[in-house]
Design a protein around this motif. Structure first.
Motif, mmCIF file in Angstrom:
data_model
loop_
_atom_site.group_PDB
_atom_site.id
_atom_site.type_symbol
_atom_site.label_atom_id
_atom_site.label_comp_id
_atom_site.label_asym_id
_atom_site.label_seq_id
_atom_site.Cartn_x
_atom_site.Cartn_y
_atom_site.Cartn_z
ATOM 1 N N SER A 430 34.672 36.838 -9.677
ATOM 2 C CA SER A 430 35.222 38.099 -9.183
ATOM 3 C C SER A 430 36.479 37.801 -8.378
ATOM 4 C CB SER A 430 34.173 38.782 -8.308
ATOM 5 O OG SER A 430 34.739 39.898 -7.634
ATOM 6 N N VAL A 431 37.464 38.674 -8.492
ATOM 7 C CA VAL A 431 38.714 38.503 -7.742
ATOM 8 C C VAL A 431 39.440 39.834 -7.579
ATOM 9 C CG1 VAL A 431 40.052 38.011 -9.836
ATOM 10 C CG2 VAL A 431 40.936 37.298 -7.614
ATOM 11 N N GLY A 432 40.176 39.973 -6.495
ATOM 12 C CA GLY A 432 41.093 41.095 -6.348
ATOM 13 C C GLY A 432 40.833 41.968 -5.144
ATOM 14 N N GLU A 433 39.578 42.107 -4.788
ATOM 15 C CA GLU A 433 39.182 42.911 -3.630
ATOM 16 C C GLU A 433 37.869 42.327 -3.120
ATOM 17 O OE1 GLU A 433 39.611 47.530 -4.019
ATOM 18 O OE2 GLU A 433 38.956 46.680 -5.922
ATOM 19 N N TRP A 459 42.073 34.868 -3.014
ATOM 20 C CA TRP A 459 43.429 34.300 -3.040
ATOM 21 C C TRP A 459 44.421 35.421 -3.192
ATOM 22 C CZ3 TRP A 459 46.130 33.373 -8.049
ATOM 23 C CH2 TRP A 459 45.413 33.846 -9.156
ATOM 24 N N GLN A 460 45.695 35.098 -3.338
ATOM 25 C CA GLN A 460 46.771 36.092 -3.398
ATOM 26 C C GLN A 460 47.866 35.612 -4.346
ATOM 27 O OE1 GLN A 460 47.727 35.560 0.899
ATOM 28 N NE2 GLN A 460 47.117 37.700 1.104
ATOM 29 N N THR A 461 48.728 36.536 -4.758
ATOM 30 C CA THR A 461 49.893 36.133 -5.549
ATOM 31 C C THR A 461 50.619 34.991 -4.830
ATOM 32 O OG1 THR A 461 50.115 38.426 -6.278
ATOM 33 C CG2 THR A 461 52.013 36.991 -6.636
ATOM 34 N N ASP A 546 44.998 39.717 5.596
ATOM 35 C CA ASP A 546 43.634 40.210 5.426
ATOM 36 C C ASP A 546 42.829 39.981 6.696
ATOM 37 O OD1 ASP A 546 44.003 40.954 2.809
ATOM 38 O OD2 ASP A 546 43.121 39.152 1.954
HETATM 39 C C1 WT7 Z 1 44.923 40.480 -2.027
HETATM 40 C C2 WT7 Z 1 45.880 39.720 -2.903
HETATM 41 C C3 WT7 Z 1 44.383 36.960 -6.141
HETATM 42 C C4 WT7 Z 1 44.658 37.479 -7.430
HETATM 43 C C5 WT7 Z 1 44.575 38.949 -7.572
HETATM 44 C C6 WT7 Z 1 45.113 39.723 -6.419
HETATM 45 C C7 WT7 Z 1 42.629 40.889 -1.984
HETATM 46 C C8 WT7 Z 1 41.841 39.132 -3.609
HETATM 47 C C9 WT7 Z 1 39.776 38.877 -2.986
HETATM 48 C C10 WT7 Z 1 38.408 38.549 -2.754
HETATM 49 C C11 WT7 Z 1 38.438 40.003 -0.931
HETATM 50 C C12 WT7 Z 1 40.382 39.812 -2.134
HETATM 51 C C13 WT7 Z 1 43.091 40.473 -0.621
HETATM 52 C C14 WT7 Z 1 44.350 39.681 -0.912
HETATM 53 N N1 WT7 Z 1 41.662 39.957 -2.552
HETATM 54 N N2 WT7 Z 1 40.703 38.488 -3.883
HETATM 55 N N3 WT7 Z 1 37.742 37.685 -3.541
HETATM 56 N N4 WT7 Z 1 37.784 39.143 -1.717
HETATM 57 N N5 WT7 Z 1 39.705 40.373 -1.107
HETATM 58 O O1 WT7 Z 1 46.353 39.229 -6.012
HETATM 59 O O2 WT7 Z 1 47.607 41.359 -5.857
HETATM 60 O O3 WT7 Z 1 48.362 39.297 -4.595
HETATM 61 O O4 WT7 Z 1 46.329 40.585 -3.913
HETATM 62 O O5 WT7 Z 1 43.801 40.902 -2.799
HETATM 63 O O6 WT7 Z 1 43.371 41.606 0.130
HETATM 64 O O7 WT7 Z 1 45.213 39.608 0.182
HETATM 65 P P1 WT7 Z 1 47.249 40.126 -5.103
#
Ligand code: WT7
Length: 698
Positions: A430-433, A459-461, A546
């Motif tokens: 799972s990823v993204g939120e 993680w993040q971009t 975050d």
């Molecule tokens: C933001 C980054 C990372 C690739 C997709 C998103 C949130 C991401 C999780 C997680 C809680 C997460 C954060 C982060 N986020 N993964 N596993 N648990 N929050 O990339 O668009 O750069 O977004 O997505 O808030 O800062 P992005």
């Protein structure tokens, strides 16, 4: 490893952890002897303005024995090695790649600027393709591709190498050179990874623009990057409709002076105006090109790509990733977190237009010689079981997707996955939120058959690769927690003053030293890079933006964006915890929580709630949900207003846009909605709230 008595929970694989021990993984990194943080821990009560972490999740899932027995990482020594000497450990990961010449230094850090593997040279496409083919692995499938209308293509590593070479030669023939930028505006077709790798081969940086973006967004990104060539397609399929990519592109190009040529892939057919001298068909460009192309020798720190991230406000940022460190970390994390074995069929169901697709569909998996799946279209086309049908057909073993998708699957109902044999799956991601615990349990149960570990990866971009994550063979999982920093990653949670918050407390998630795949800058705006990520606690501390808390086992719980945190009667509450408490109710599919100013408590909590099919948003249901939150978290978190909606406003990558809901809740005029995937939803909610329909106020 951790063995703990059962606690009577209804899930057989679930164990409630007893005692507050570190789960057999050595000492927590934040107080390791000699670590930069030693001795700076403060008690929660000492820190002002921490986020109060109230939701407590007690289910713990051990790695299944058979999974652990076969896993790449079977014990915790990797954490110890990485802690003892993180440079040596990253160098060890880099050695798994093929370098034309070895680096002089592993890391050179002049905060906030960092170089990894300086002096080393390599080529990303060589690492993703040639070296596997040279080692006899050319016949292995790189991608099973499935078009939305139902076509299939099976692409081996040998096929992919040839196609990449032809296109790389084609790009050179129209003047693309090392150091140039190339914009790519394509749907999920094989030519997308081909185009990325062809750019990487000749040393041009790609800038992929998600195919769902408008002409205007494309124009701004092309101009910011000063791209020389645009690669697009006549169209793309999405929910049975054709997305007019070339038409959008032509609209943008009236205001993109840097573009010299446009290469168009034929996907949907039909007539398209071509501009002579500028436009060329992909198939005509590659037709006579040799299937051999010398890869450029790139410096480790040479730009590999730009990827624009809009966030929820402001001008999009061109996040810059370089070659050696990026490839090292995406390959290492992909292999160890997804426990990649030679026979895996790995499916990251994200779009390649996001960083998830760059790192975990293209660069990481190909560097690891993995077989992947790419699906072009929508998950509910022609019906809501499309993903499960594809997973069954290709016998997918690993699936990586986003909470927003999982919540949609939950809403659609279990009958869709139940129609298909998903027994090939062995690991879920799972990823993204933040993933709400109930969504986690649903995923684990109905997709994973109560057999597959779920890796929740944070993680993040900007981070390029996963930083906080379980290692599925050894980490005991807690639904809703991304668990622990990946080996070599030094994370912390700080209060407003920059002090480390004790276990149990919440605050700002930070990274205390660089990692190989960290973004090196924002394209054309280094000051904004420093300000955004290193402006708060000094240039040696990366601020993710975050909120997070660490529990008694030092597990990380992501609490959402710091900007979304609310202050209710002097308590700083995270939106995520209240949303998770709502989603915990059996009627609720999805929830977004915001606040509006209130004379009495400072900020009053307003919850926007989408119910599962079959339930109605009555006054009684609103009361039930308020009580549910009060029981799960405490009275302080009880929403003042509940507003039932059919959908929630989301960014194109699926994140809930709380900023707009905040405007609605506060009766303010709506802000910019152009980055939304479903702009009409905000309008509907707005009208509904204005007319007083569908809401329950206390
Ligand atoms: C933001 C980054 C990372 C690739 C997709 C998103 C949130 C991401 C999780 C997680 C809680 C997460 C954060 C982060 N986020 N993964 N596993 N648990 N929050 O990339 O668009 O750069 O977004 O997505 O808030 O800062 P992005």
């Amino acid at each position: 490893m951790l063995s703990s008595p059962r606690h009577g929970c209804k899930y057989p694989a679930c164990h409630l952890r007893h005692g507050a021990g570190w789960p057999g993984l050595g000492r927590p990194p934040y107080d390791a002897p000699g670590s930069p943080n030693e001795g700076v821990l403060v008690k929660v009560s000492d820190a002002e303005r921490n986020i109060e972490a109230l939701l407590s999740e007690e289910r713990v899932f051990e790695p299944p024995e058979d999974f652990r027995a076969r896993a790449i990482v079977r014990d915790d020594s990797i954490y110890e090695r990485a802690d003892a000497d993180h440079e040596a450990y990253w160098a060890e990961q880099a050695e798994r790649l093929s370098w034309f010449s070895r680096w002089d230094t592993v890391m050179e850090w002049t905060p906030p600027w960092v170089k990894w593997f300086a002096g080393g040279t390599l080529n990303a496409s060589y690492n993703c393709l040639d070296r596997h083919v040279e080692a006899g692995g050319g016949d292995k499938v790189a991608f099973h591709w499935e078009g939305e209308p139902g076509e299939e293509r099976t692409i081996t590593y040998a096929d992919l190498l040839q196609e990449v070479c032809r296109f790389a030669n084609g790009l050179r023939s129209i003047g693309v050179q090392k150091g140039d930028r190339v914009a790519i505006y394509l749907g999920m077709i094989p030519e997308l990874p081909v185009a990325m790798l062809a750019c990487a081969r000749i040393g041009a940086a790609h800038s992929v623009v998600f195919g769902g973006f408008s002409a205007e967004s494309l124009r701004d990104r092309i101009n910011d990057a000063d791209a020389k060539v645009l690669i697009t397609a006549d169209g793309g399929y999405r929910r049975g409709q054709v997305v007019p990519l070339k038409q959008n592109a032509d609209e943008s190009l009236t205001e993109c002076p840097s573009i010299e040529h446009v290469v168009t892939v034929r996907r949907t057919g039909g007539d398209h105006p071509f501009t002579p001298g500028r436009d060329v068909w992909y198939h005509e460009l590659v037709a006579d090109q040799p299937a051999v192309c010398e890869p450029e020798h790139m410096e480790a720190e040479d730009l590999l790509y730009l990827l624009y991230t809009s966030g929820t406000t402001g001008k999009p940022k061109g996040i810059a990733h370089t070659t050696g460190g990026y490839l090292t970390q995406v390959a290492a994390t992909h292999r160890l977190i997804f426990d990649i074995h030679d026979d895996d069929v790995y499916w990251c169901a994200a779009d390649i237009g996001w960083v998830t697709g760059h790192s975990y569909i293209v660069y990481g998996p190909l560097a690891n010689h993995t077989t992947g799946i790419i699906y072009e279209g929508a998950p509910d086309w022609p019906d809501k079981d499309r993903l499960w049908q594809i997973a069954e057909k290709y016998r997918a073993t690993i699936l990586y997707t986003a909470p927003t998708a999982i919540r949609a699957f939950m809403r659609w109902g279990t009958e869709y996955p139940a129609k298909h044999d998903l027994s090939s799956l062995r690991l879920l991601g799972s990823v993204g939120e933040p993933i709400n615990p109930e969504a986690w349990i649903w995923y684990w149960k109905y997709i994973g058959g109560e057999r597959c570990p779920v890796v929740d990866t944070w993680w993040q971009t900007e981070t390029g690769a996963i930083l906080i994550t379980p290692l599925p063979g050894i980490t005991a999982l807690k639904p809703g927690s991304a668990t622990l920093p990946f080996p070599g990653i030094l994370a912390d949670v700080l209060d407003e003053q920059g002090h480390s918050v004790g276990l149990g407390g919440g605050g700002y998630l930070v990274l205390k030293r660089p990692w190989p795949s960290i973004a090196r800058t924002i394209w054309g705006d280094p000051d904004r890079y420093v300000q955004t990520y290193f402006g708060k606690f000094g240039t040696d501390t990366y601020v993710a933006g975050d909120g997070a808390k660490r529990d008694e086992d030092a597990y990380y719980w992501l609490l959402g964006r710091i900007d979304d945190v609310m202050n209710v009667a002097g308590h700083r509450l995270s939106t995520y915890e209240i949303e998770s408490a709502l989603v915990d109710n059996q009627k609720v599919a999805e929830a977004a929580v915001v606040s509006r100013p209130d004379d009495l408590v400072g900020e009053a909590i307003v919850a926007f709630v989408t119910l599962k099919s079959g339930f109605e948003g009555t006054e009684g249901a609103a009361t039930e949900l308020r009580d549910h939150v009060a029981t799960k978290i405490g009275k302080i978190a009880r929403p003042h207003g509940i507003i039932f909606t059919n959908d929630l406003p989301k960014t194109r990558s699926g994140k809930i846009m709380r900023r707009l809901l905040r405007d609605v809740a506060r009766g303010r005029p709506l802000g910019d909605v152009t980055t939304l995937a479903n702009a009409e939803v905000v309008e509907q909610i707005h009208t509904m709230v204005e007319s007083g329909a569908g809401s329950g106020e206390e």
